[in-house]
Design an enzyme around this catalytic site. Sequence first.
Site, PDB file in Angstrom:
ATOM      1  CD  GLN A  92     -52.355  -3.405 -20.646  1.00 58.60           C
ATOM      2  OE1 GLN A  92     -52.097  -4.410 -21.585  1.00 58.60           O
ATOM      3  NE2 GLN A  92     -52.684  -2.313 -21.115  1.00 58.60           N
ATOM      4  CG  HIS A  98     -49.360   2.310 -19.943  1.00 56.04           C
ATOM      5  ND1 HIS A  98     -50.542   1.611 -19.890  1.00 56.04           N
ATOM      6  CD2 HIS A  98     -48.611   1.800 -19.209  1.00 56.04           C
ATOM      7  CE1 HIS A  98     -50.379   0.711 -19.082  1.00 56.04           C
ATOM      8  NE2 HIS A  98     -49.218   0.829 -18.539  1.00 56.04           N
ATOM      9  CG  HIS A 100     -43.733   1.841 -18.194  1.00 57.00           C
ATOM     10  ND1 HIS A 100     -44.023   2.151 -16.775  1.00 57.00           N
ATOM     11  CD2 HIS A 100     -44.687   0.989 -18.491  1.00 57.00           C
ATOM     12  CE1 HIS A 100     -45.204   1.357 -16.286  1.00 57.00           C
ATOM     13  NE2 HIS A 100     -45.519   0.601 -17.500  1.00 57.00           N
TER      14      HIS A 100
HETATM   15  P1  5GP Z   1     -48.570  -1.108 -16.092  1.00 51.77           P
HETATM   16  O1  5GP Z   1     -48.280  -1.968 -14.956  1.00 51.77           O
HETATM   17  O2  5GP Z   1     -49.990  -1.204 -16.688  1.00 51.77           O
HETATM   18  O3  5GP Z   1     -47.698  -1.145 -17.171  1.00 51.77           O
HETATM   19  O4  5GP Z   1     -48.283   0.472 -15.529  1.00 51.77           O
HETATM   20  C1  5GP Z   1     -49.359   1.273 -15.183  1.00 51.77           C
HETATM   21  C2  5GP Z   1     -48.644   2.280 -14.534  1.00 51.77           C
HETATM   22  O5  5GP Z   1     -49.437   3.356 -14.079  1.00 51.77           O
HETATM   23  C3  5GP Z   1     -48.159   2.086 -13.118  1.00 51.77           C
HETATM   24  O6  5GP Z   1     -46.530   2.123 -12.961  1.00 51.77           O
HETATM   25  C4  5GP Z   1     -48.584   2.744 -11.944  1.00 51.77           C
HETATM   26  O7  5GP Z   1     -47.688   3.385 -11.027  1.00 51.77           O
HETATM   27  C5  5GP Z   1     -49.088   3.925 -12.937  1.00 51.77           C
HETATM   28  N1  5GP Z   1     -50.424   4.554 -12.406  1.00 51.77           N
HETATM   29  C6  5GP Z   1     -51.696   3.920 -12.041  1.00 51.77           C
HETATM   30  N2  5GP Z   1     -52.507   4.685 -11.699  1.00 51.77           N
HETATM   31  C7  5GP Z   1     -51.852   6.247 -11.694  1.00 51.77           C
HETATM   32  C8  5GP Z   1     -52.228   7.626 -11.748  1.00 51.77           C
HETATM   33  O8  5GP Z   1     -53.338   7.744 -11.491  1.00 51.77           O
HETATM   34  N3  5GP Z   1     -51.436   8.399 -11.683  1.00 51.77           N
HETATM   35  C9  5GP Z   1     -50.022   8.162 -12.463  1.00 51.77           C
HETATM   36  N4  5GP Z   1     -49.336   9.300 -12.484  1.00 51.77           N
HETATM   37  N5  5GP Z   1     -49.741   6.877 -12.607  1.00 51.77           N
HETATM   38  C10 5GP Z   1     -50.575   5.952 -12.331  1.00 51.77           C
END
Ligand code: 5GP
Length: 112
Positions: A92, A98, A100
């Site tokens: 994360q 969130h 995906h």
């Molecule tokens: P995690 O790694 O926390 O599961 O996923 C976070 C996701 O948020 C990543 O896939 C990254 O690309 C996306 N993300 C981070 N910052 C932004 C942003 O400012 N806008 C959008 N649309 N996606 C973001």
Amino acid sequence: MDCVFCKIISGEISSKKVYEDEKILAFHDLDSKAPVHVLVIPKKHIVSVEKLSDCDQGLIGHVFLKIAIIARELGCNGGYRIVNNCGKLGGQTVNHLHFHILGGRAMSWPPG
Ligand code: 5GP
Ligand code: ZN
């Protein structure tokens, strides 16, 4: 609050929205890992699955029912993957809960 997803919810940071209602927002991931890569987030700032409380049960049910509808509308008819990265070791990077939705190609298993 210094949270990138709260800023997306408030409009301070722009995003490509695919669905919004009073409880959740869905938008395209900035760094897509599949032809379809959408993030579904509750508007309530919850850090991760670890921080869910009993009062969030209805919200999480709502998230998953909408995920199925959003995935269908994005054309993921042959299937898709729902991913939640929880905590640092879980991968994360944004500390606002969130999910995906990844689709449009075959997914491999296990994930890295
Ligand atoms: P995690 O790694 O926390 O599961 O996923 C976070 C996701 O948020 C990543 O896939 C990254 O690309 C996306 N993300 C981070 N910052 C932004 C942003 O400012 N806008 C959008 N649309 N996606 C973001
Ligand atoms: Zn937040």
